[in-house]
Design a protein around this motif. Structure first.
Motif, mmCIF file in Angstrom:
data_model
loop_
_atom_site.group_PDB
_atom_site.id
_atom_site.type_symbol
_atom_site.label_atom_id
_atom_site.label_comp_id
_atom_site.label_asym_id
_atom_site.label_seq_id
_atom_site.Cartn_x
_atom_site.Cartn_y
_atom_site.Cartn_z
ATOM 1 N N GLY A 1 9.700 25.872 -26.012
ATOM 2 C CA GLY A 1 9.136 24.433 -26.324
ATOM 3 C C GLY A 1 9.620 23.455 -25.562
ATOM 4 O O GLY A 1 8.835 22.469 -25.173
ATOM 5 N N GLY A 2 10.717 23.659 -25.173
ATOM 6 C CA GLY A 2 11.404 22.440 -23.970
ATOM 7 C C GLY A 2 10.741 22.424 -22.954
ATOM 8 O O GLY A 2 10.590 21.516 -22.512
ATOM 9 N N MET A 3 10.423 23.606 -22.082
ATOM 10 C CA MET A 3 9.926 23.603 -21.150
ATOM 11 C C MET A 3 8.639 23.070 -20.991
ATOM 12 O O MET A 3 8.107 22.313 -20.227
ATOM 13 N N GLN A 4 7.899 23.439 -22.181
ATOM 14 C CA GLN A 4 6.481 22.755 -22.349
ATOM 15 C C GLN A 4 6.496 21.211 -22.542
ATOM 16 O O GLN A 4 5.430 20.539 -21.971
ATOM 17 N N GLY A 5 7.485 20.550 -23.309
ATOM 18 C CA GLY A 5 7.445 19.239 -23.478
ATOM 19 C C GLY A 5 7.812 18.299 -22.002
ATOM 20 O O GLY A 5 7.388 17.227 -21.818
ATOM 21 N N SER A 6 8.601 19.064 -21.060
ATOM 22 C CA SER A 6 8.765 18.176 -19.665
ATOM 23 C C SER A 6 7.626 18.504 -18.704
ATOM 24 O O SER A 6 7.767 19.691 -18.356
ATOM 25 N N THR A 7 6.774 17.492 -18.432
ATOM 26 C CA THR A 7 5.578 17.737 -17.559
ATOM 27 C C THR A 7 6.261 17.676 -16.271
ATOM 28 O O THR A 7 6.833 16.667 -15.750
ATOM 29 N N PRO A 8 5.907 18.650 -15.275
ATOM 30 C CA PRO A 8 6.317 18.545 -13.837
ATOM 31 C C PRO A 8 5.744 17.346 -13.166
ATOM 32 O O PRO A 8 4.658 16.770 -13.483
ATOM 33 N N PRO A 9 6.493 16.601 -12.206
ATOM 34 C CA PRO A 9 5.960 15.289 -11.418
ATOM 35 C C PRO A 9 4.649 15.785 -10.693
ATOM 36 O O PRO A 9 4.609 16.923 -10.073
ATOM 37 N N ILE A 10 3.726 14.896 -10.511
ATOM 38 C CA ILE A 10 2.515 14.849 -9.723
ATOM 39 C C ILE A 10 2.690 14.712 -8.116
ATOM 40 O O ILE A 10 3.354 13.563 -8.105
ATOM 41 N N SER A 11 2.442 15.650 -7.275
ATOM 42 C CA SER A 11 2.626 15.228 -5.743
ATOM 43 C C SER A 11 1.452 14.430 -5.319
ATOM 44 O O SER A 11 0.340 14.865 -5.649
ATOM 45 N N VAL A 12 1.585 13.216 -4.934
ATOM 46 C CA VAL A 12 0.751 12.304 -4.310
ATOM 47 C C VAL A 12 1.286 11.851 -2.893
ATOM 48 O O VAL A 12 2.244 11.753 -2.450
ATOM 49 N N ASN A 13 -0.054 11.191 -2.309
ATOM 50 C CA ASN A 13 0.364 10.479 -1.091
ATOM 51 C C ASN A 13 0.375 9.203 -1.391
ATOM 52 O O ASN A 13 -0.103 8.435 -2.177
ATOM 53 N N VAL A 14 1.397 8.610 -0.474
ATOM 54 C CA VAL A 14 1.898 7.276 -0.750
ATOM 55 C C VAL A 14 1.530 6.295 0.560
ATOM 56 O O VAL A 14 1.754 6.946 1.805
ATOM 57 N N TYR A 15 1.084 4.894 0.439
ATOM 58 C CA TYR A 15 0.889 4.126 1.527
ATOM 59 C C TYR A 15 1.668 3.299 1.252
ATOM 60 O O TYR A 15 1.644 2.281 0.215
ATOM 61 N N VAL A 16 2.714 2.808 2.318
ATOM 62 C CA VAL A 16 3.646 1.571 2.198
ATOM 63 C C VAL A 16 2.875 0.413 2.388
ATOM 64 O O VAL A 16 2.408 0.225 3.599
ATOM 65 N N ALA A 17 2.742 -0.821 1.472
ATOM 66 C CA ALA A 17 2.108 -1.852 1.527
ATOM 67 C C ALA A 17 2.890 -2.934 2.695
ATOM 68 O O ALA A 17 4.188 -2.833 2.404
ATOM 69 N N SER A 18 2.341 -3.524 3.741
ATOM 70 C CA SER A 18 3.067 -4.398 4.568
ATOM 71 C C SER A 18 2.113 -5.239 5.120
ATOM 72 O O SER A 18 0.921 -5.192 4.942
ATOM 73 N N PHE A 19 2.571 -6.491 5.609
ATOM 74 C CA PHE A 19 1.857 -7.635 6.279
ATOM 75 C C PHE A 19 1.550 -7.129 7.702
ATOM 76 O O PHE A 19 2.393 -6.593 8.364
ATOM 77 N N GLY A 20 0.159 -7.538 7.992
ATOM 78 C CA GLY A 20 -0.276 -7.019 9.158
ATOM 79 C C GLY A 20 -1.444 -8.278 9.916
ATOM 80 O O GLY A 20 -1.839 -8.939 9.154
ATOM 81 N N ASP A 21 -1.725 -8.209 11.045
ATOM 82 C CA ASP A 21 -2.859 -8.982 11.648
ATOM 83 C C ASP A 21 -4.113 -8.772 11.132
ATOM 84 O O ASP A 21 -4.364 -7.594 10.836
ATOM 85 N N LEU A 22 -4.981 -9.776 10.508
ATOM 86 C CA LEU A 22 -6.196 -9.644 9.843
ATOM 87 C C LEU A 22 -7.177 -9.996 10.899
ATOM 88 O O LEU A 22 -7.296 -11.206 10.917
ATOM 89 N N ASP A 23 -8.166 -9.183 11.359
ATOM 90 C CA ASP A 23 -9.113 -9.548 12.101
ATOM 91 C C ASP A 23 -10.224 -9.924 11.129
ATOM 92 O O ASP A 23 -10.764 -9.171 10.557
ATOM 93 N N ASN A 24 -10.357 -11.051 10.727
ATOM 94 C CA ASN A 24 -11.313 -11.782 9.838
ATOM 95 C C ASN A 24 -12.782 -11.594 10.603
ATOM 96 O O ASN A 24 -13.402 -12.333 11.210
ATOM 97 N N VAL A 25 -13.182 -10.246 10.431
ATOM 98 C CA VAL A 25 -14.683 -10.097 10.980
ATOM 99 C C VAL A 25 -15.791 -9.689 9.934
ATOM 100 O O VAL A 25 -15.352 -9.084 8.892
ATOM 101 N N VAL A 26 -16.816 -10.732 9.850
ATOM 102 C CA VAL A 26 -17.709 -10.610 8.832
ATOM 103 C C VAL A 26 -19.002 -9.686 9.460
ATOM 104 O O VAL A 26 -19.230 -10.302 10.479
#
Length: 372
Positions: A52-77
């Protein structure tokens, strides 16, 4: 007597069999068995508890991560638009009558002021000739009466009536001249004549369309942009546009902005003017317009990270090993990236995969990390 002995022997055998063969378990055995069973029960409960103890602890989900950062924005419409002629009219005569001259060739170019058509005007010319005679006679009469007035041979009223007749006849001449002008149709601007609808000798009225005159150099490019760009676009800004089936890019300048936003589509209508000396841009063509606005710094994230919800948009970030919900506001959008104007900070670890399986405070583990 022998029978009695046999019966006694059988009874004795049954008693002994009862004693020795069907021996009842002692109490100590029962206790011993009970002592063993609790141990087994405890062992089973322990195993069950561990499971029961093993069932109660959910294993972590593996995900892809993107690190947010400032950059040049070409304001194109980007937007879609349509090419329209700079000027376009239907050629119609102002007067009714029979066409005696039709000086147009389908698809040909005409200059401003060039004769297009002439309507028969013999009746008006005759009326004008008659008025010229009457004016000449009235002038002679006015000259004689002027001399008589000088010697008081006639009253001043008689002289004024004659003088006024000259003015009336001149006004009639101007009216005839105006009607004669209506019998002549000239090109109001330089352009190309479309397909003609009448032939020489046809009787036309002011409602009859003779042909269409189109000015194709320059041409207008009409297109729309979302209302959020209304404060960034001004008259005079350059645009680039492409035409289906042509590899070359064309350039134009914005010459007019609609003073109101479409309340249904939430878009602003713009008009640009482009040169077209080679007539490669044909009115009615579909164009793809690109407007380069000012370059600025902004946080751009993958579009797949955005989760639309009823109250707006949200993203998931990794915080203390768990998925945390963050409400965001967005701005410009490209084919792969979207600008975040509020909600994220540089350095936030943004989850970009497995989003549909995530919940708030779900344990997660970064599988891959990227910042481009």
């Amino acid at each position: 007597m022998r029978t009695v002995i046999i019966i006694i022997a059988v009874v004795a055998v049954l008693v002994l069999g009862k004693i020795f063969l069907f021996k009842k378990p002692d109490v100590g055995g029962e206790k011993g068995g009970g002592g063993a069973n609790p141990s087994a029960s405890k062992s089973g409960e322990k195993g069950k508890g561990e499971k029961g103890g093993m069932q109660g602890s959910t294993p972590p989900i593996s995900v892809n991560v993107y690190v947010a950062s400032f950059g040049d924005l070409d304001n194109v419409v980007t937007s879609s638009g349509t090419i329209f002629p700079n000027e376009e009219i239907e050629l119609r005569a102002e007067a009714s009558g029979r066409i005696i001259t039709l000086n147009i060739k389908e698809g040909s170019r005409v200059a401003a002021g060039q004769l297009i058509a002439k309507i028969k005007d013999t009746d008006l010319q005759a009326q004008l000739k008659k008025l010229n005679f009457e004016v000449e006679l009235a002038k002679q009469t006015e000259a004689r009466q002027k001399k008589l007035l000088d010697i008081n041979a006639i009253s001043k009223e008689e002289y004024e009536i004659t003088a006024n007749k000259i003015n009336t006849l001149n006004a009639d001449k101007e009216l005839i001249a105006a009607n004669l002008e209506k019998t002549v149709l000239r090109a109001p601007f330089t352009g190309k004549v479309g397909l003609k609808n009448v032939s020489q000798g046809a009787y036309v009225t002011p409602t009859t369309s003779l042909a269409t005159l189109v000015q194709t150099n320059p041409v207008k490019v009409d297109f729309t942009v979302p209302e959020k760009y209304s404060t960034l676009i001004k008259v005079g800004r350059g645009i680039k546009f492409e035409v289906e089936g042509q590899a070359d890019a064309y350039y134009a300048n914005i010459v007019a902005i609609d003073p109101k936003i479409d309340p249904n589509l939430r878009t602003l209508k713009l008009r640009a003017l482009a040169k077209n000396p080679s007539d490669r841009l044909v009115p009615g063509m579909f164009v793809k317009v690109t407007i380069d606005l000012d370059i600025s710094k902004a946080i751009m994230i993958p579009t797949e990270a955005i989760v639309p919800i009823l109250k707006g948009k949200k993203v998931y970030i990794i915080k203390n090993g768990k998925a945390a919900e963050v409400m965001v506001e967005t701005g410009l959008r490209t084919d792969k990236r979207i600008q975040v104007t509020k909600g994220l900070s540089a350095g936030d670890s943004l989850i970009v995969s497995g989003i549909m399986a995530l919940k708030k405070d779900s344990p997660v583990k970064a599988k891959t990390v990227a910042n481009k």
